[in-house]
Design a protein around this motif. Structure first.
Motif, PDB file in Angstrom:
ATOM      1  N   SER A 118       0.385  -1.102  -0.340  1.00 46.84           N
ATOM      2  CA  SER A 118      -0.561   0.024  -0.227  1.00 46.84           C
ATOM      3  C   SER A 118       0.710   0.952  -0.119  1.00 46.84           C
ATOM      4  O   SER A 118       0.300   2.143   0.341  1.00 46.84           O
ATOM      5  CB  SER A 118      -0.829   0.042   1.402  1.00 46.84           C
ATOM      6  N   GLY A 119       2.256   0.952   0.101  1.00 40.75           N
ATOM      7  CA  GLY A 119       3.270   2.549  -0.078  1.00 40.75           C
ATOM      8  C   GLY A 119       4.517   2.317   0.949  1.00 40.75           C
ATOM      9  O   GLY A 119       4.610   3.232   0.986  1.00 40.75           O
ATOM     10  N   ILE A 120       3.365   1.818   2.357  1.00 41.79           N
ATOM     11  CA  ILE A 120       4.192   2.763   3.435  1.00 41.79           C
ATOM     12  C   ILE A 120       5.344   1.259   3.776  1.00 41.79           C
ATOM     13  O   ILE A 120       5.475   0.402   3.342  1.00 41.79           O
ATOM     14  CB  ILE A 120       3.362   2.075   4.962  1.00 41.79           C
ATOM     15  N   HIS A 121       6.732   2.526   3.384  1.00 43.49           N
ATOM     16  CA  HIS A 121       7.852   1.893   3.419  1.00 43.49           C
ATOM     17  C   HIS A 121       8.197   1.429   5.503  1.00 43.49           C
ATOM     18  O   HIS A 121       8.087   1.711   6.267  1.00 43.49           O
ATOM     19  CB  HIS A 121       9.004   3.308   3.010  1.00 43.49           C
ATOM     20  N   THR A 122       8.104   0.483   5.290  1.00 41.98           N
ATOM     21  CA  THR A 122       8.657  -0.536   6.804  1.00 41.98           C
ATOM     22  C   THR A 122       9.950  -0.823   7.383  1.00 41.98           C
ATOM     23  O   THR A 122      10.422  -1.211   8.592  1.00 41.98           O
ATOM     24  CB  THR A 122       7.686  -1.703   6.779  1.00 41.98           C
ATOM     25  N   GLY A 123      11.111  -0.654   6.179  1.00 42.64           N
ATOM     26  CA  GLY A 123      12.941  -0.371   6.261  1.00 42.64           C
ATOM     27  C   GLY A 123      12.710  -2.455   6.302  1.00 42.64           C
ATOM     28  O   GLY A 123      11.624  -2.935   6.337  1.00 42.64           O
ATOM     29  N   GLY A 124      13.811  -2.262   6.183  1.00 38.90           N
ATOM     30  CA  GLY A 124      13.931  -3.797   6.239  1.00 38.90           C
ATOM     31  C   GLY A 124      15.358  -4.137   7.733  1.00 38.90           C
ATOM     32  O   GLY A 124      15.282  -3.409   8.384  1.00 38.90           O
ATOM     33  N   PRO A 125      14.562  -5.564   7.362  1.00 38.11           N
ATOM     34  CA  PRO A 125      15.509  -6.074   8.699  1.00 38.11           C
ATOM     35  C   PRO A 125      17.394  -5.905   8.733  1.00 38.11           C
ATOM     36  O   PRO A 125      17.774  -5.048   8.096  1.00 38.11           O
ATOM     37  CB  PRO A 125      16.201  -7.969   8.848  1.00 38.11           C
ATOM     38  N   ALA A 126      17.548  -5.235  10.091  1.00 39.15           N
ATOM     39  CA  ALA A 126      18.783  -5.163  10.276  1.00 39.15           C
ATOM     40  C   ALA A 126      19.386  -5.681   9.944  1.00 39.15           C
ATOM     41  O   ALA A 126      19.458  -7.059   9.790  1.00 39.15           O
ATOM     42  CB  ALA A 126      18.702  -4.844  11.817  1.00 39.15           C
ATOM     43  N   SER A 127      20.793  -5.196   9.739  1.00 42.03           N
ATOM     44  CA  SER A 127      21.942  -6.909   9.184  1.00 42.03           C
ATOM     45  C   SER A 127      22.416  -7.663  10.342  1.00 42.03           C
ATOM     46  O   SER A 127      22.044  -6.993  11.747  1.00 42.03           O
ATOM     47  CB  SER A 127      22.956  -5.614   8.636  1.00 42.03           C
ATOM     48  N   LEU A 128      22.883  -8.489   9.689  1.00 40.95           N
ATOM     49  CA  LEU A 128      23.424  -9.772  10.830  1.00 40.95           C
ATOM     50  C   LEU A 128      24.624  -9.094  11.567  1.00 40.95           C
ATOM     51  O   LEU A 128      26.117  -8.200  11.023  1.00 40.95           O
ATOM     52  CB  LEU A 128      23.881 -10.560  10.151  1.00 40.95           C
ATOM     53  N   SER A 129      24.225  -8.858  13.165  1.00 41.80           N
ATOM     54  CA  SER A 129      25.456  -8.330  14.374  1.00 41.80           C
ATOM     55  C   SER A 129      26.139  -9.414  14.464  1.00 41.80           C
ATOM     56  O   SER A 129      25.601 -11.004  14.651  1.00 41.80           O
ATOM     57  CB  SER A 129      24.304  -7.977  14.718  1.00 41.80           C
ATOM     58  N   GLN A 130      27.158  -9.551  14.995  1.00 39.12           N
ATOM     59  CA  GLN A 130      27.568 -10.626  16.065  1.00 39.12           C
ATOM     60  C   GLN A 130      27.033 -11.146  17.126  1.00 39.12           C
ATOM     61  O   GLN A 130      27.329 -12.216  16.757  1.00 39.12           O
ATOM     62  CB  GLN A 130      29.366  -9.320  16.732  1.00 39.12           C
ATOM     63  N   SER A 131      26.385 -10.146  17.778  1.00 37.93           N
ATOM     64  CA  SER A 131      25.457 -11.270  18.482  1.00 37.93           C
ATOM     65  C   SER A 131      24.182 -12.384  18.002  1.00 37.93           C
ATOM     66  O   SER A 131      23.754 -13.209  18.602  1.00 37.93           O
ATOM     67  CB  SER A 131      24.450 -10.168  19.497  1.00 37.93           C
ATOM     68  N   ASP A 132      23.850 -11.478  16.413  1.00 39.44           N
ATOM     69  CA  ASP A 132      23.205 -12.810  15.603  1.00 39.44           C
ATOM     70  C   ASP A 132      24.205 -13.437  15.451  1.00 39.44           C
ATOM     71  O   ASP A 132      23.819 -15.059  15.882  1.00 39.44           O
ATOM     72  CB  ASP A 132      22.321 -11.771  14.525  1.00 39.44           C
TER      73      ASP A 132
END
Length: 154
Positions: A118-132
């Motif tokens: 519907s056009g709402i910008h939700t952003g993507g997932p954060a990049s993979l971190s060291q804790s991930d």
């Protein structure tokens, strides 16, 4: 147990953790992708190239997964299908998908898709971190150790 990897979107650092785990535990690891992959020379590690197309790799994993197998994926619908076949699904951030929460995750995924369309910008997932990465390695070790303890002695 066989470990299947939804490899098209799997981060390289997670693949490296999986390669080491397959060698250490002598558990078969198959990376499924719609492109050729380089994998270490090992009797425990292989890649499977599938045709290009929407969900072709996911469908191949679902076709091949057996009860007790482990699938590495960030794809929630694929994880739901794996759980339905009595497999296990682990995402690259170390979250083990569970039967009691997968429906909620699917609903949230669908809701976010609707918002984006519907056009709402939700952003993507954060990049993979060291804790991930650490969380993934720890959860993978837990799963593999539990499997190794449950195997009958030869």
């Amino acid at each position: 147990m066989h470990i299947w990897v939804d490899a098209d979107a799997c981060p390289a650092v997670i693949k490296d953790i999986l390669y080491r785990a397959a060698e250490r535990t002598k558990i078969q690891l198959t990376l499924v992708a719609n492109q050729s992959l380089r994998v270490p020379a090992s009797p425990y590690i292989r890649s499977l190239r599938v045709e290009q197309g929407f969900d072709v790799a996911d469908n191949e994993i679902v076709r091949r997964v057996a009860p007790g197998d482990l699938v590495i994926t960030g794809d929630i619908p694929l994880a739901a299908e794996v759980l339905a076949k009595q497999g296990q699904a682990l995402n690259p951030r170390g979250e083990l998908y569970r039967q009691d929460t997968i429906a909620q995750k699917l609903t949230m995924r669908d809701f976010m898709d609707t918002m984006r369309s519907s056009g709402i910008h939700t952003g993507g997932p954060a990049s993979l971190s060291q804790s991930d990465r650490k969380a993934f390695a720890a959860e993978l070790d837990t799963i593999l150790n539990r499997y190794q303890r449950s195997k009958p002695a030869l």
